[in-house]
Scaffold this motif. Structure first.
Motif, PDB file in Angstrom:
ATOM      1  N   GLU A 144     -80.445  13.898  11.099  1.00  0.00           N
ATOM      2  CA  GLU A 144     -79.066  14.272  10.779  1.00  0.00           C
ATOM      3  C   GLU A 144     -78.113  13.093  10.987  1.00  0.00           C
ATOM      4  OE1 GLU A 144     -75.760  16.146   9.515  1.00  0.00           O
ATOM      5  OE2 GLU A 144     -77.831  16.818   9.255  1.00  0.00           O
ATOM      6  N   LEU A 145     -78.301  12.347  12.053  1.00  0.00           N
ATOM      7  CA  LEU A 145     -77.464  11.175  12.299  1.00  0.00           C
ATOM      8  C   LEU A 145     -77.626  10.133  11.190  1.00  0.00           C
ATOM      9  CD1 LEU A 145     -77.847  10.728  16.164  1.00  0.00           C
ATOM     10  CD2 LEU A 145     -75.835  11.532  14.915  1.00  0.00           C
ATOM     11  N   ARG A 146     -78.861   9.921  10.751  1.00  0.00           N
ATOM     12  CA  ARG A 146     -79.105   8.952   9.667  1.00  0.00           C
ATOM     13  C   ARG A 146     -78.436   9.415   8.373  1.00  0.00           C
ATOM     14  NH1 ARG A 146     -79.631   4.309   9.965  1.00  0.00           N
ATOM     15  NH2 ARG A 146     -81.105   4.038   8.295  1.00  0.00           N
ATOM     16  N   LYS A 147     -78.473  10.706   8.097  1.00  0.00           N
ATOM     17  CA  LYS A 147     -77.797  11.232   6.901  1.00  0.00           C
ATOM     18  C   LYS A 147     -76.299  10.977   6.992  1.00  0.00           C
ATOM     19  CE  LYS A 147     -81.076  14.939   5.985  1.00  0.00           C
ATOM     20  NZ  LYS A 147     -81.301  16.386   6.090  1.00  0.00           N
ATOM     21  N   ARG A 148     -75.732  11.225   8.161  1.00  0.00           N
ATOM     22  CA  ARG A 148     -74.293  11.004   8.349  1.00  0.00           C
ATOM     23  C   ARG A 148     -73.943   9.527   8.203  1.00  0.00           C
ATOM     24  NH1 ARG A 148     -72.644  14.826  13.517  1.00  0.00           N
ATOM     25  NH2 ARG A 148     -73.332  16.794  12.601  1.00  0.00           N
ATOM     26  N   GLN A 149     -74.805   8.662   8.761  1.00  0.00           N
ATOM     27  CA  GLN A 149     -74.560   7.227   8.631  1.00  0.00           C
ATOM     28  C   GLN A 149     -74.618   6.801   7.175  1.00  0.00           C
ATOM     29  OE1 GLN A 149     -77.642   5.691  11.171  1.00  0.00           O
ATOM     30  NE2 GLN A 149     -76.248   5.411  12.911  1.00  0.00           N
ATOM     31  N   ALA A 150     -75.595   7.308   6.439  1.00  0.00           N
ATOM     32  CA  ALA A 150     -75.735   6.951   5.025  1.00  0.00           C
ATOM     33  C   ALA A 150     -74.523   7.407   4.238  1.00  0.00           C
ATOM     34  CB  ALA A 150     -77.011   7.565   4.450  1.00  0.00           C
ATOM     35  N   THR A 151     -74.038   8.600   4.545  1.00  0.00           N
ATOM     36  CA  THR A 151     -72.856   9.127   3.854  1.00  0.00           C
ATOM     37  C   THR A 151     -71.624   8.295   4.214  1.00  0.00           C
ATOM     38  OG1 THR A 151     -73.785  11.340   3.880  1.00  0.00           O
ATOM     39  CG2 THR A 151     -71.419  11.168   3.515  1.00  0.00           C
ATOM     40  N   ALA A 152     -71.484   7.963   5.480  1.00  0.00           N
ATOM     41  CA  ALA A 152     -70.306   7.223   5.945  1.00  0.00           C
ATOM     42  C   ALA A 152     -70.257   5.808   5.397  1.00  0.00           C
ATOM     43  CB  ALA A 152     -70.273   7.193   7.471  1.00  0.00           C
ATOM     44  N   THR A 153     -71.430   5.203   5.193  1.00  0.00           N
ATOM     45  CA  THR A 153     -71.469   3.814   4.736  1.00  0.00           C
ATOM     46  C   THR A 153     -71.873   3.689   3.279  1.00  0.00           C
ATOM     47  OG1 THR A 153     -73.772   3.520   5.435  1.00  0.00           O
ATOM     48  CG2 THR A 153     -72.038   2.982   7.044  1.00  0.00           C
ATOM     49  N   SER A 154     -72.159   4.828   2.655  1.00  0.00           N
ATOM     50  CA  SER A 154     -72.662   4.832   1.268  1.00  0.00           C
ATOM     51  C   SER A 154     -73.873   3.942   1.116  1.00  0.00           C
ATOM     52  CB  SER A 154     -71.563   4.403   0.292  1.00  0.00           C
ATOM     53  OG  SER A 154     -70.484   5.283   0.358  1.00  0.00           O
ATOM     54  N   SER A 155     -74.713   3.926   2.146  1.00  0.00           N
ATOM     55  CA  SER A 155     -75.902   3.080   2.120  1.00  0.00           C
ATOM     56  C   SER A 155     -77.050   3.826   2.782  1.00  0.00           C
ATOM     57  CB  SER A 155     -75.639   1.780   2.878  1.00  0.00           C
ATOM     58  OG  SER A 155     -76.835   1.056   3.029  1.00  0.00           O
ATOM     59  N   THR A 156     -78.228   3.612   2.275  1.00  0.00           N
ATOM     60  CA  THR A 156     -79.430   4.171   2.898  1.00  0.00           C
ATOM     61  C   THR A 156     -80.335   3.049   3.378  1.00  0.00           C
ATOM     62  OG1 THR A 156     -80.528   4.312   0.756  1.00  0.00           O
ATOM     63  CG2 THR A 156     -79.367   6.295   1.543  1.00  0.00           C
ATOM     64  N   ALA A 157     -79.744   1.850   3.561  1.00  0.00           N
ATOM     65  CA  ALA A 157     -80.536   0.695   3.991  1.00  0.00           C
ATOM     66  C   ALA A 157     -81.196   0.988   5.329  1.00  0.00           C
ATOM     67  CB  ALA A 157     -79.650  -0.535   4.108  1.00  0.00           C
ATOM     68  N   CYS A 158     -82.367   0.467   5.484  1.00  0.00           N
ATOM     69  CA  CYS A 158     -83.171   0.681   6.673  1.00  0.00           C
ATOM     70  C   CYS A 158     -83.410  -0.682   7.317  1.00  0.00           C
ATOM     71  CB  CYS A 158     -84.492   1.327   6.254  1.00  0.00           C
ATOM     72  SG  CYS A 158     -85.613   1.627   7.595  1.00  0.00           S
ATOM     73  N   SER A 159     -83.181  -0.806   8.610  1.00  0.00           N
ATOM     74  CA  SER A 159     -83.458  -2.048   9.304  1.00  0.00           C
ATOM     75  C   SER A 159     -84.559  -1.818  10.334  1.00  0.00           C
ATOM     76  CB  SER A 159     -82.198  -2.569   9.990  1.00  0.00           C
ATOM     77  OG  SER A 159     -81.911  -1.777  11.114  1.00  0.00           O
ATOM     78  N   ALA A 160     -85.028  -2.899  10.915  1.00  0.00           N
ATOM     79  CA  ALA A 160     -86.123  -2.798  11.896  1.00  0.00           C
ATOM     80  C   ALA A 160     -85.717  -1.974  13.101  1.00  0.00           C
ATOM     81  CB  ALA A 160     -86.560  -4.188  12.334  1.00  0.00           C
ATOM     82  N   THR A 161     -84.447  -1.991  13.445  1.00  0.00           N
ATOM     83  CA  THR A 161     -84.026  -1.237  14.613  1.00  0.00           C
ATOM     84  C   THR A 161     -83.818   0.239  14.307  1.00  0.00           C
ATOM     85  OG1 THR A 161     -81.756  -1.899  14.172  1.00  0.00           O
ATOM     86  CG2 THR A 161     -82.981  -3.207  15.776  1.00  0.00           C
ATOM     87  N   SER A 162     -83.703   0.591  13.022  1.00  0.00           N
ATOM     88  CA  SER A 162     -83.505   2.004  12.697  1.00  0.00           C
ATOM     89  C   SER A 162     -84.784   2.675  12.232  1.00  0.00           C
ATOM     90  CB  SER A 162     -82.419   2.161  11.626  1.00  0.00           C
ATOM     91  OG  SER A 162     -82.812   1.537  10.425  1.00  0.00           O
ATOM     92  N   CYS A 163     -85.679   1.941  11.629  1.00  0.00           N
ATOM     93  CA  CYS A 163     -86.984   2.492  11.251  1.00  0.00           C
ATOM     94  C   CYS A 163     -87.922   1.358  10.893  1.00  0.00           C
ATOM     95  CB  CYS A 163     -86.860   3.476  10.084  1.00  0.00           C
ATOM     96  SG  CYS A 163     -86.381   2.726   8.526  1.00  0.00           S
ATOM     97  N   ARG A 164     -89.180   1.627  10.956  1.00  0.00           N
ATOM     98  CA  ARG A 164     -90.190   0.630  10.558  1.00  0.00           C
ATOM     99  C   ARG A 164     -91.107   1.292   9.550  1.00  0.00           C
ATOM    100  NH1 ARG A 164     -90.286  -4.085  13.511  1.00  0.00           N
ATOM    101  NH2 ARG A 164     -89.266  -3.919  15.514  1.00  0.00           N
ATOM    102  N   CYS A 165     -90.691   1.265   8.348  1.00  0.00           N
ATOM    103  CA  CYS A 165     -91.483   1.899   7.307  1.00  0.00           C
ATOM    104  C   CYS A 165     -91.915   0.840   6.299  1.00  0.00           C
ATOM    105  CB  CYS A 165     -90.721   3.022   6.615  1.00  0.00           C
ATOM    106  SG  CYS A 165     -89.051   2.547   6.149  1.00  0.00           S
ATOM    107  N   ALA A 166     -93.130   0.947   5.854  1.00  0.00           N
ATOM    108  CA  ALA A 166     -93.634  -0.014   4.869  1.00  0.00           C
ATOM    109  C   ALA A 166     -92.914   0.185   3.555  1.00  0.00           C
ATOM    110  CB  ALA A 166     -95.141   0.192   4.676  1.00  0.00           C
ATOM    111  N   PRO A 167     -92.520  -0.923   2.913  1.00  0.00           N
ATOM    112  CA  PRO A 167     -91.864  -0.773   1.623  1.00  0.00           C
ATOM    113  C   PRO A 167     -92.835  -0.229   0.579  1.00  0.00           C
ATOM    114  CG  PRO A 167     -92.290  -3.084   2.093  1.00  0.00           C
ATOM    115  CD  PRO A 167     -92.680  -2.293   3.317  1.00  0.00           C
ATOM    116  N   THR A 168     -92.331   0.529  -0.357  1.00  0.00           N
ATOM    117  CA  THR A 168     -93.194   1.072  -1.413  1.00  0.00           C
ATOM    118  C   THR A 168     -93.069   0.266  -2.667  1.00  0.00           C
ATOM    119  OG1 THR A 168     -91.437   2.597  -2.023  1.00  0.00           O
ATOM    120  CG2 THR A 168     -93.135   3.409  -0.525  1.00  0.00           C
TER     121      THR A 168
END
Length: 168
Positions: A144-168
């Motif tokens: 929920e916090l990530r959704k709010r951050q994405a909405t607030a910043t109009s970005s869904t960018a992911c960094s190493a400190t927020s998640c570690r997911c392999a790019p597709t």
């Protein structure tokens, strides 16, 4: 006078080794050393230089999305290129640890592993409850916090400190 904790630690030490698993312990050490050496030798070509795996992590947090993506892609490409060796090491390690547990009378390596780490202050059931709480309470909150951050910043960018997911 020794307290109960000292005896519990002694019991862990005594019940996690026996002479019949000596060869297994040597094999486990050989496999873990091979894994460590493989990762330590890793060279990831990126931006005209060779980087270690740990030095590649700096690129996971750069401000430029394309550079973050390229860095993550290069990082995970190394793992993909070494998949067979990593899979073999992992499979062999699981087998030797399973064999050790069986030789010592444990139902699986999980219990043996906890005792080898001298985990006397909590049980596997405690860990299961903790993981369930994280899954049921923390993960939904973070989502929920990530959704709010994405909405607030109009970005869904992911960094190493927020998640570690392999790019597709």
């Amino acid at each position: 006078k020794l307290g109960a904790n000292a005896f519990a630690l002694w019991e862990c030490a005594v019940t996690t080794y026996a002479p019949q698993i000596a060869d297994h312990v040597v094999r486990e050490s050989t496999l873990t050393n091979a894994y460590t050496e493989l990762l330590a030798r890793a060279q990831v070509p990126f931006e005209g230089k060779d980087h270690t795996l740990s030095s590649m992590l700096q690129f996971f947090d750069v401000p430029e999305r394309e550079r973050r993506h390229a860095g993550a892609k290069a990082y995970f490409a190394w793992f993909a290129a070494h998949r067979d060796e990593l899979d073999r090491l992992f499979g062999d390690l699981v087998q030797v640890r399973t064999d050790m547990a069986a030789a010592l009378g444990y139902p699986s390596y999980t219990e043996l592993g906890y005792r080898q780490m001298s985990r006397i202050d909590y049980t596997a059931a405690d860990v299961d409850r903790f993981r369930a709480e994280v899954r049921d309470q923390v993960v939904p909150l973070c989502s929920e916090l990530r959704k709010r951050q994405a909405t607030a910043t109009s970005s869904t960018a992911c960094s190493a400190t927020s998640c570690r997911c392999a790019p597709t």
